[in-house]
Scaffold this motif. Sequence first.
Motif, PDB file in Angstrom:
ATOM      1  N   THR A  33      57.239  35.034  28.987  1.00 51.58           N
ATOM      2  CA  THR A  33      57.873  34.030  28.133  1.00 51.58           C
ATOM      3  C   THR A  33      57.594  34.206  26.650  1.00 51.58           C
ATOM      4  O   THR A  33      58.103  33.430  25.840  1.00 51.58           O
ATOM      5  CB  THR A  33      57.397  32.619  28.540  1.00 51.58           C
ATOM      6  N   HIS A  34      56.800  35.211  26.256  1.00 51.99           N
ATOM      7  CA  HIS A  34      56.457  35.353  24.838  1.00 51.99           C
ATOM      8  C   HIS A  34      57.728  35.534  24.014  1.00 51.99           C
ATOM      9  O   HIS A  34      58.510  36.462  24.237  1.00 51.99           O
ATOM     10  CB  HIS A  34      55.531  36.546  24.628  1.00 51.99           C
ATOM     11  N   PRO A  35      57.965  34.654  23.037  1.00 51.97           N
ATOM     12  CA  PRO A  35      59.222  34.721  22.261  1.00 51.97           C
ATOM     13  C   PRO A  35      59.399  36.011  21.478  1.00 51.97           C
ATOM     14  O   PRO A  35      60.529  36.393  21.173  1.00 51.97           O
ATOM     15  CB  PRO A  35      59.126  33.499  21.321  1.00 51.97           C
ATOM     16  N   ASP A  36      58.320  36.710  21.151  1.00 51.06           N
ATOM     17  CA  ASP A  36      58.446  37.950  20.379  1.00 51.06           C
ATOM     18  C   ASP A  36      58.999  39.106  21.208  1.00 51.06           C
ATOM     19  O   ASP A  36      59.311  40.167  20.667  1.00 51.06           O
ATOM     20  CB  ASP A  36      57.102  38.342  19.774  1.00 51.06           C
ATOM     21  N   ARG A  37      59.108  38.907  22.523  1.00 51.35           N
ATOM     22  CA  ARG A  37      59.753  39.920  23.349  1.00 51.35           C
ATOM     23  C   ARG A  37      61.268  39.878  23.169  1.00 51.35           C
ATOM     24  O   ARG A  37      61.963  40.836  23.474  1.00 51.35           O
ATOM     25  CB  ARG A  37      59.427  39.699  24.825  1.00 51.35           C
ATOM     26  N   LEU A  38      61.771  38.746  22.699  1.00 52.46           N
ATOM     27  CA  LEU A  38      63.210  38.552  22.573  1.00 52.46           C
ATOM     28  C   LEU A  38      63.677  38.918  21.177  1.00 52.46           C
ATOM     29  O   LEU A  38      64.062  38.061  20.380  1.00 52.46           O
ATOM     30  CB  LEU A  38      63.565  37.090  22.892  1.00 52.46           C
ATOM     31  N   ALA A  41      67.330  37.811  20.564  1.00 49.26           N
ATOM     32  CA  ALA A  41      67.712  36.531  21.150  1.00 49.26           C
ATOM     33  C   ALA A  41      68.362  35.623  20.114  1.00 49.26           C
ATOM     34  O   ALA A  41      68.139  35.752  18.906  1.00 49.26           O
ATOM     35  CB  ALA A  41      66.482  35.843  21.738  1.00 49.26           C
ATOM     36  N   SER A  42      69.155  34.700  20.613  1.00 50.62           N
ATOM     37  CA  SER A  42      69.760  33.695  19.745  1.00 50.62           C
ATOM     38  C   SER A  42      68.699  32.665  19.367  1.00 50.62           C
ATOM     39  O   SER A  42      67.650  32.566  20.033  1.00 50.62           O
ATOM     40  CB  SER A  42      70.902  32.996  20.473  1.00 50.62           C
ATOM     41  N   PRO A  43      68.921  31.876  18.322  1.00 52.51           N
ATOM     42  CA  PRO A  43      67.949  30.839  17.938  1.00 52.51           C
ATOM     43  C   PRO A  43      67.631  29.885  19.082  1.00 52.51           C
ATOM     44  O   PRO A  43      66.481  29.473  19.251  1.00 52.51           O
ATOM     45  CB  PRO A  43      68.643  30.121  16.779  1.00 52.51           C
ATOM     46  N   ASP A  44      68.632  29.536  19.890  1.00 51.15           N
ATOM     47  CA  ASP A  44      68.400  28.612  21.001  1.00 51.15           C
ATOM     48  C   ASP A  44      67.542  29.256  22.079  1.00 51.15           C
ATOM     49  O   ASP A  44      66.652  28.615  22.644  1.00 51.15           O
ATOM     50  CB  ASP A  44      69.732  28.164  21.603  1.00 51.15           C
ATOM     51  N   GLU A  45      67.780  30.536  22.352  1.00 52.39           N
ATOM     52  CA  GLU A  45      66.962  31.249  23.330  1.00 52.39           C
ATOM     53  C   GLU A  45      65.518  31.365  22.840  1.00 52.39           C
ATOM     54  O   GLU A  45      64.569  31.221  23.625  1.00 52.39           O
ATOM     55  CB  GLU A  45      67.546  32.634  23.587  1.00 52.39           C
ATOM     56  N   LYS A  46      65.355  31.629  21.548  1.00 47.35           N
ATOM     57  CA  LYS A  46      64.018  31.704  20.960  1.00 47.35           C
ATOM     58  C   LYS A  46      63.301  30.358  21.083  1.00 47.35           C
ATOM     59  O   LYS A  46      62.114  30.295  21.395  1.00 47.35           O
ATOM     60  CB  LYS A  46      64.114  32.108  19.489  1.00 47.35           C
ATOM     61  N   ARG A  47      64.034  29.280  20.803  1.00 50.21           N
ATOM     62  CA  ARG A  47      63.442  27.938  20.856  1.00 50.21           C
ATOM     63  C   ARG A  47      62.975  27.622  22.270  1.00 50.21           C
ATOM     64  O   ARG A  47      61.858  27.131  22.464  1.00 50.21           O
ATOM     65  CB  ARG A  47      64.464  26.897  20.398  1.00 50.21           C
ATOM     66  N   ARG A  48      63.810  27.913  23.260  1.00 46.85           N
ATOM     67  CA  ARG A  48      63.441  27.622  24.650  1.00 46.85           C
ATOM     68  C   ARG A  48      62.278  28.497  25.104  1.00 46.85           C
ATOM     69  O   ARG A  48      61.394  28.041  25.834  1.00 46.85           O
ATOM     70  CB  ARG A  48      64.648  27.798  25.562  1.00 46.85           C
TER      71      ARG A  48
END
Length: 208
Positions: A33-38, A41-48
């Motif tokens: 789930t680490h956001p830096d893997r994305l 990603a879109s802003p919404d995907e990053k937020r989730r």
Amino acid sequence: MSTFPDYYQILNIPKTATQDEIRQAYRKESLRTHPDRLANASPDEKRRATERFQAVADAYYVLSDPKRRKEYDSLHSSRSDRTGDPSSSGSFFSQFAGMFGGARPGAGAGAPQQERPDAEGVFADVFEELLRPEVERVAPWWSYFGAVCGAGLGFIVANVPGLLVGGYAGNRLGAVRDAKGKSVAAVFNQLGSTDKAAILRPSQRTRQ
């Protein structure tokens, strides 16, 4: 009324999980789930992803400590509104602050509240052995600069022996400058998104 975060469900472990199983579950879920893997990603995907990553850190913080886990379990068994939704963890630390030595639940606005754990800090603590080899690849400019300067001064003072001694001493002083005040987490956070994504990619090291 807010729902109660089921940290066992968030980490995908049974309530009887051992401390080692909790740690391994955190390693798996936090990498996933680490956001830096994305990177794309879109802003919404990053937020989730960020919300999920924080909830996983919350779960590990609570369940990895025997005292906190015992206090959490006393509430867990009495709640019928348990959920694995990451958003449910958001109000937990303010609503139940008294559990972990913070303010009493329902205390006034000026009362201190138990802060949520820093998700990146938790991640760095658990994955230090994963991150350290990568972040230490950052070019040690001050080490190089110190070696050159020290060698030059040493040669002026004592020719070749001075060059060797001065170069070594300058390199060590430069290394101190390179490392001073920078934790593994701090250096990792300064890397670009592509480098972060490469470090966070699952590997054999994380499956052991």
